[in-house]
Write an enzyme that holds these catalytic residues in place. Structure first.
Site, PDB file in Angstrom:
ATOM      1  N   ASP A  94      -1.549   2.836   0.047  1.00  0.00           N
ATOM      2  CA  ASP A  94      -1.235   4.363  -0.220  1.00  0.00           C
ATOM      3  C   ASP A  94      -1.883   5.264   0.793  1.00  0.00           C
ATOM      4  O   ASP A  94      -3.009   4.611   1.603  1.00  0.00           O
ATOM      5  CB  ASP A  94      -1.738   4.738  -1.527  1.00  0.00           C
ATOM      6  CG  ASP A  94      -1.079   4.071  -2.871  1.00  0.00           C
ATOM      7  OD1 ASP A  94       0.118   3.827  -2.585  1.00  0.00           O
ATOM      8  OD2 ASP A  94      -1.550   3.780  -4.028  1.00  0.00           O
TER       9      ASP A  94
HETATM   10  N1  URA Z   1      -2.042  -0.806  -5.435  1.00  0.00           N
HETATM   11  C1  URA Z   1      -2.316   0.703  -5.321  1.00  0.00           C
HETATM   12  O1  URA Z   1      -2.277   1.343  -6.318  1.00  0.00           O
HETATM   13  N2  URA Z   1      -2.201   1.432  -4.423  1.00  0.00           N
HETATM   14  C2  URA Z   1      -2.182   0.515  -2.993  1.00  0.00           C
HETATM   15  O2  URA Z   1      -2.286   1.202  -1.929  1.00  0.00           O
HETATM   16  C3  URA Z   1      -2.140  -0.919  -3.206  1.00  0.00           C
HETATM   17  C4  URA Z   1      -2.141  -1.331  -4.300  1.00  0.00           C
END
Ligand code: URA
Length: 229
Positions: free
Chosen positions: A103
């Site tokens: 993310d």
């Molecule tokens: N899980 C998440 O919620 N976000 C990420 O970036 C990776 C795994």
């Protein structure tokens, strides 16, 4: 491979630019000046120089990079800076597939590779490659058993599935969680399912490949075997 394809592949110009490129620049193959764009070379075997400097070439290239928060897991974006823009010479001349996106606000280990099938093998749920994250939550966490048993969360298409932690540890004020899938917002959604909010998410490991002491924004090359050793 044709010499013009080699140089355009490494982003020295388009195939059309190559005619003038070979006239303007001194390109040598194994010590001999070559001006014919169609000259045949074996990348990685022939010794190729541009203006007397060796041209860096590897195939495939795999990089492990420490994604800082605020960087998009993408090659290019109109709004946000992208992880691929952090790649320094001589590795910045290759086209990378991103294996295991994070993310925008998440941090840590990401894999960039010129080997598309490897990127797929890393991200495919069928490969069951464990991924470990250090999670900071807004309040102390006491639901280890719930996540080890599995919680129902929604994937990127809104379909429910059972998400299970393979392992959970506590390190200082962080929860270290290992999962072997990588669905949309999976870690955040698993903690949300227990009534918690993730305030910081750092990926520490994919398979056997660890973030180690790579500083944010730094990268290093690695060999595929490091993932599985
Ligand atoms: N899980 C998440 O919620 N976000 C990420 O970036 C990776 C795994």
């Amino acid at each position: 491979m044709r010499l013009d394809k080699f140089f355009s592949h490494l982003k020295y110009g388009s195939r059309r630019d190559m005619k003038t490129f070979f006239k303007a620049e001194v390109v040598k193959v194994n010590g001999n000046r070559i001006t014919d764009p169609a000259y045949h070379i074996e990348p990685g075997h022939d010794d190729i120089t541009l203006n007397e400097v060796a041209v860096f070439y590897e195939d495939p290239v795999h990089l492990v990079i420490h994604k800082p928060p605020g960087y998009l897991s993408a090659n290019r974006d109109a709004i946000h800076p992208c992880v691929v823009e952090l790649v320094n010479p001589p590795y910045d001349r290759f086209d990378y597939a991103i294996a295991g996106r994070l993310d925008l606000d998440a941090e840590g280990l990401m894999v960039l590779t010129t080997d598309g099938p490897l990127a797929h093998r890393i991200t495919s749920p069928n490969s069951h490659l464990p991924k470990t994250y250090a999670v900071t939550l807004e309040k102390p966490f006491k639901h280890d058993k719930t996540l080890l048993k599995g919680v129902s969360v929604k994937d990127g298409k809104g379909r429910p599935y059972m998400a299970k932690a393979l392992a959970i540890e506590h390190r200082d004020d962080q929860v270290i969680i290992t999962i072997d899938e990588g669905k949309f917002h999976q870690v955040k959604r698993m903690f949300e399912a227990t009534g918690h909010t993730v305030v910081r998410l750092v990926r520490l490991r994919i398979g056997n490949l660890a973030l180690g002491d790579l500083a944010p924004g730094e990268h290093r090359p690695f060999k595929e075997a490091e993932l599985y050793d």
